[in-house]
Write a protein that holds these residues in place. Structure first.
Motif, PDB file in Angstrom:
ATOM      1  N   TYR C 641      32.406  30.585  53.056  1.00 37.34           N
ATOM      2  CA  TYR C 641      32.913  29.278  52.622  1.00 37.34           C
ATOM      3  C   TYR C 641      31.759  28.364  52.246  1.00 37.34           C
ATOM      4  O   TYR C 641      31.770  27.709  51.198  1.00 37.34           O
ATOM      5  N   ILE C 642      30.781  28.300  53.152  1.00 36.07           N
ATOM      6  CA  ILE C 642      29.669  27.379  52.882  1.00 36.07           C
ATOM      7  C   ILE C 642      28.916  27.809  51.643  1.00 36.07           C
ATOM      8  O   ILE C 642      28.468  26.973  50.850  1.00 36.07           O
ATOM      9  N   SER C 643      28.805  29.131  51.446  1.00 38.95           N
ATOM     10  CA  SER C 643      28.144  29.606  50.226  1.00 38.95           C
ATOM     11  C   SER C 643      28.859  29.056  49.013  1.00 38.95           C
ATOM     12  O   SER C 643      28.231  28.555  48.069  1.00 38.95           O
ATOM     13  N   LEU C 646      28.154  25.262  48.657  1.00 41.30           N
ATOM     14  CA  LEU C 646      26.810  24.945  48.163  1.00 41.30           C
ATOM     15  C   LEU C 646      26.642  25.389  46.715  1.00 41.30           C
ATOM     16  O   LEU C 646      26.063  24.656  45.904  1.00 41.30           O
ATOM     17  N   ALA C 647      27.145  26.577  46.410  1.00 38.17           N
ATOM     18  CA  ALA C 647      27.029  27.046  45.025  1.00 38.17           C
ATOM     19  C   ALA C 647      27.745  26.078  44.096  1.00 38.17           C
ATOM     20  O   ALA C 647      27.238  25.744  43.005  1.00 38.17           O
ATOM     21  N   VAL C 650      25.615  23.036  43.593  1.00 40.68           N
ATOM     22  CA  VAL C 650      24.515  23.333  42.679  1.00 40.68           C
ATOM     23  C   VAL C 650      25.016  23.342  41.240  1.00 40.68           C
ATOM     24  O   VAL C 650      24.388  22.759  40.342  1.00 40.68           O
ATOM     25  N   LEU C 654      23.849  20.925  38.362  1.00 47.28           N
ATOM     26  CA  LEU C 654      23.317  21.529  37.145  1.00 47.28           C
ATOM     27  C   LEU C 654      24.035  20.961  35.917  1.00 47.28           C
ATOM     28  O   LEU C 654      23.397  20.563  34.930  1.00 47.28           O
ATOM     29  N   VAL C 657      22.906  17.458  35.336  1.00 51.69           N
ATOM     30  CA  VAL C 657      21.541  17.397  34.804  1.00 51.69           C
ATOM     31  C   VAL C 657      21.538  17.825  33.339  1.00 51.69           C
ATOM     32  O   VAL C 657      20.922  17.175  32.484  1.00 51.69           O
TER      33      VAL C 657
END
Lengths: 109, 213, 660
Positions: C641-643, C646-647, C650, C654, C657
């Motif tokens: 889940y945390i992956s 976080l992904a 990101v 991204l 940006v």
């Protein structure tokens, strides 16, 4: 002093902490990785406090607060880990799967 | 590139390197010890950045308290001393990709944002002394400080409640032989289990419901 | 005086609600009173009838609530009619004008001579039927609601008759329709009965839709719904509007008055209680269509096309229904078909331009058909069957009913001096007149129309000559057939051998007396017409039609006389079942309308199940399947889940940006 060096160090350290949180199996190691991430943030705070050098010193004070919070967090986290260990005889994060979807129940609906 | 830059870079390499060791070593206790090194390097960085009070607090609380606490945790969970091969979970590939992506995004952004940012370190000496910080905390930030103290108290009490087994809701005595595996739902429907007795009405009812569902 | 008329309308209306809600309660309250009354009557054979009355009537709350207001209404209607006779002028009264977004409509009453007389007829028949029903429906557990519906029906019919506004008239019209539905379906537990009720409702509804739109067309063209105003503005309306409006009104007439092609509900409606048939499906409601056309007659005069359509419709209904009546086995169905046929006479009268003749026949028919139906009820109760084959030889056992119904049949067949003779021959005479256009013109000019049109100087277009010829021919033939079936029914039911084993005695007094009383108007009402020029039949036409009557009746009598035990209709041979089924029109409608509709409905249901429901269910299943894919990720491992979290962060950073 160039601002980029400490800031990049903090970013890389944070990423290392992210890896640790995601990859380690032992709950205590996960906690350690969380501490790494917190420290990366602390470094950032101190650097920017020094850059702006305002009268309030918000960066350094917040760093101190974060350190205190980290201590509290570690205390609570360890208490939780111990509780889990007492109940389950394991602290492996990937074996604590009570949250998972019940396959049979899902299929029956 | 000034001296301070070089020192910071060196300390950063030490901190990152030991951090990598923390997340990659195969021995639990070693991980805690590498954490000490990483924290120490960071404390040294604070000194270089003229924040000496924060540096000492870092040493006192992180190196002195937190790491010791973690070591206690390692011992209390009867973790194996020495090498163990299964400290990494199966999530490792995902973790590497995510962490690398995080690093790339953060580093790129920061470098592009602060490529030309400099600040005079010499002029900042004294900004991190205990008198300045103390004045800041107890004048400007006294209300958050007090709130934080309450939070700390709450965390303390919570930790005690969680870790002591004689507080909290009435719970059955632990079974004489606790199962080695984590307890999960029984593998099959309840109906497949044999009723404990023919006159055990609860079991019969449960099995009926289960067959009907 | 308009107040009296309003009270006459409202009394049965109130009676309906009071009877529906408090009827049984009143019975309950009256029971001790009745007991005391019975004790007060001294014993003895002479007081037997009084005792019976004391035992029956006061304790029957719904009956009291039903009979007394209708009796009061009858008195009021009689007062109104007498006043109207002495000072003939239209009297109007408006309670309130309802302001709408467009054209306002008023709750108003308008009494003229016609309305007063028809209202009196309605009240008299309703009173007779209510009294008759007290005995006829004595053992019915739902007598209370039955009587209430009859009261409500009476109020609605009076509203239709007396209303001065087209929309208020339509309200009464629809209430009658729904009362008819409830009363036909009184024995709803019988499947055929409830089907007949639904059929009657749907078929008349078909006509009512056209009627409503006819009202709209006329009302919008006249910018008013007030009948007097609408009629006054008829000459200024365009021809197209008038033809459209009147043709739509004819739909309503075909539905309510059971004319071809919407007549099929009336024979089936005989499944209801016999008094209901007498009141609704013979004397009053079915006459409402004719009455409304008569009321709006000036509008029809300006639309000869509509009159021609009415003439054709009437000619077909007249002869067809008479032939069908000849072949029926069921006494009530004989009378039902004869009703269609007689209503067609009225329609034919309207088509050839004698509004007064049509109304004259309406009155006569109301009297003798109510008489016939109530008499038929007595016979049916006595014999225990509707079938003619079960009757026979009743003239000795039921003398009162026999003589009353003899008058009724004579009036139906048009035998002088009964009422039907005069009224029918008035229509036929007028049809003969209408075949010669020069006479028609003069006739119209002298016909007193409604007040708003009297000062018309515009020459009125005449009825097509061929319509008049058609009506005349059909009328003469129908006269023969009518005489034939009336004679046949009369002979088979009352003469010859007794065919049923059950002891057929005379009906009770409450049933017998209304029949006997109704025989009086059925006999003498025809003489009233002799007083006016328009209503006096011509001698030549009278002789011709009498010839036809004698031919029809004589033929049946001769056949019957050869073998009194057999039904004279046997001579029809193979045509008999065909005629008995009403020319198999029901089968035709079944093929043309019912089956396609049912198929369409089934298709809709099928589409609903297979397409609409399937889409809904399919959406649910698809969602669940998609959810099943997502469920794979729910493996319970928080690190996964945390992956993901976080992904995701990101990726978002991204995106921010890169995009900014």
């Amino acid at each position: 002093m160039h601002l980029v060096y400490p800031v990049v160090i903090a970013a890389v350290l944070f990423s290392v902490g992210v890896y640790g949180v995601l990859a380690r199996r032992n709950a205590i190691l996960v906690l350690m990785s969380v501490e790494l991430m917190l420290n990366a943030v602390n470094l950032n705070l101190v650097v920017f406090d020094m850059r702006w050098a305002d009268r309030l010193h918000g960066g350094q004070v917040l760093t101190l607060f974060v350190i205190v919070l980290a201590a509290a967090e570690v205390g609570l986290g360890l208490a939780l880990v111990l509780l889990i260990y007492r109940n389950r005889q394991t602290v492996d994060v990937d074996r604590l799967r009570t949250l998972h979807e019940d396959r049979e129940e899902g299929a029956r609906q | 590139m000034s001296t301070a830059d070089i020192v910071i870079l060196a300390l950063g390499v030490v901190a990152i390197g030991s951090g990598v060791m923390v997340v990659s070593t195969r021995q639990l206790v070693h991980a805690a010890l590498w954490l000490v090194v990483s924290f120490g390097a960071l404390a040294a960085s604070y000194v270089v950045l003229a924040a000496e009070f924060v540096a000492w607090v870092q040493v006192l609380i992180y190196v002195g308290a937190v790491v010791v606490l973690l070591l206690f945790g390692i011992m209390l969970t009867r973790a194996p001393i020495g090498r163990s091969e299964d400290l990494d979970s199966g999530n490792r590939i995902v973790a590497i990709i995510t962490a690398a992506a995080t690093a790339v995004v953060l580093v790129t952004t920061l470098v592009r944002g602060f490529r030309d940012a400099y600040f005079p370190l010499k002029a900042r000496v004294g900004n991190g002394s205990s008198s300045v910080i103390g004045a800041g905390i107890f004048r400007t930030w006294v209300l958050p400080f007090e709130a934080l103290s309450v939070l700390l108290l709450a965390a303390l009490i919570g930790a005690i409640v969680l870790s002591r087994s004689d507080i909290g809701p009435e719970q059955a005595e632990p079974e004489p032989t606790p199962p080695a595996r984590p307890r999960s739902r029984p593998p099959g429907p309840l109906a497949r289990r044999k009723p404990r007795g023919a006159d055990d009405e609860d079991t019969i009812v449960i099995s009926r419901i289960d067959e009907g569902a | 005086m308009i107040v009296l008329a309003a009270v006459a309308v409202l009394l049965p209306f109130a009676a309906a609600f009071i009877g529906m809600i408090f009827g049984p309660t009143i019975s309950h309250l009256l029971t001790p009173l009745a007991r005391r009354l019975r004790r007060s009557v001294p014993p003895g054979a002479a007081n037997g009838r009084a005792r019976t009355l004391a035992r029956r009537l006061p304790a029957n709350g719904p009956a009291l609530v039903a009979v007394l207001p209708v009796a009061a209404s009858t008195v009021l209607a009689a007062v109104v009619a007498v006043a109207q006779w002495q000072h003939p002028r239209p009297r109007t009264g408006t309670l309130t004008v309802v302001r709408t977004g467009g054209i306002p409509f008023g709750l108003s009453l308008e009494v003229d001579g016609t309305a007063a007389v028809v209202a009196l007829l309605v009240c008299c028949v309703a009173l007779a039927v209510q009294i008759y029903s007290v005995a006829y429906m004595r053992d019915d557990p739902r007598y209370s609601s039955y009587a209430a519906f009859v009261s409500l029906f009476t109020a609605a019919m009076l509203l239709v008759v007396l209303s001065g506004d087209l929309l208020a008239l339509y309200v009464g019209w629809e209430v009658m329709g729904v009362c008819s539905y409830f009363l036909i379906g009184h024995y709803w537990h019988d499947r055929a009965t409830s089907r007949a009720a639904v059929k009657a409702f749907l078929v008349t509804r078909l006509g009512d839709v056209g009627f409503l739109f006819g009202i709209f067309v006329l009302g919008l063209a006249a910018h008013s719904f007030e009948i007097g105003t609408v009629l006054g503005r008829v000459p200024s309306m365009s021809h197209t509007t008038l033809v459209a409006g009147t043709l739509l009104l004819l739909c309503g007439l075909a539905g309510k008055s059971a004319q071809f092609p919407l007549h099929t509900w009336l024979p089936d409606a005989m499944a209801g209680p016999t008094p209901v048939s007498a009141l609704i499906h013979a004397a009053t409601m079915v006459a409402a269509g004719v009455y409304v056309v008569a009321r709006l007659y000036p509008a029809f005069l300006f639309a000869p096309a509509a009159l021609a359509v009415l003439g054709v419709m009437a000619a077909i209904s007249m002869l067809g229904a008479a032939l069908a009546a000849l072949a029926q086995d069921d006494l009530k169905r004989v009378l039902a078909y004869s009703t269609i046929s007689q209503l067609a006479y009225m329609g034919g009268g309207l088509a050839v331009g004698t509004r007064d003749g049509a109304l004259f026949h309406l009155l006569a028919h109301g009297a003798f058909k109510a008489l016939l139906f109530l008499g038929a009820g007595c016979v049916i109760v006595a014999v225990g069957s509707n079938m003619l084959s079960a009757m026979g030889g009743l003239r000795h056992t039921m003398p009162v009913t026999f003589w009353s119904m003899t008058v009724g049949f004579a009036a139906l067949a048009g035998v002088p001096p009964a009422s039907g003779f005069f009224s029918k021959d008035t229509i036929l005479s007028q049809a003969w007149h209408a075949t010669r256009p020069e006479h028609t013109q003069a006739w119209f000019a002298s016909t007193p129309l409604n007040s708003g049109v009297q000062r018309l100087t515009v020459s009125v277009p005449s009825v097509p000559t061929w319509t008049a010829w058609l009506v005349l021919a059909a009328g003469l033939l129908t006269a023969a057939v009518t005489a034939a079936y009336a004679t046949r029914t009369w002979l088979v039911a009352f003469f010859g051998e007794r065919r049923s084993a059950t002891g057929a005695g005379e009906a009770t007094g409450l049933m017998r007396w209304p029949v006997a009383v109704l025989a009086v108007p059925a006999l003498v009402i025809g003489f009233l017409g002799l007083g006016s020029d328009e209503l006096r039949p011509e001698l030549g036409m009278t002789l011709v039609s009498l010839l036809f009557v004698v031919a029809g009746a004589g033929a049946v009598f001769l056949v019957w006389n050869r073998d009194p035990a057999l039904d004279p209709v046997r001579l029809l041979g193979p045509a008999r079942p065909f005629l008995r089924d009403g020319f198999r029109l029901d089968a035709v409608y079944d093929v043309l309308v019912v089956r396609p509709l049912v198929a369409l409905a089934e298709m809709v249901v099928h589409t609903d199940e297979r397409a609409v429901d399937a889409a809904v269910v399919g959406t649910g299943r698809g969602t669940r399947r998609l959810g099943g894919l997502l469920r794979r990720t729910e493996n319970g491992n928080p690190q996964t889940y945390i992956s993901g979290v976080l992904a995701g962060v990101v990726l978002i950073v991204l995106a921010v940006v890169v995009l900014t």
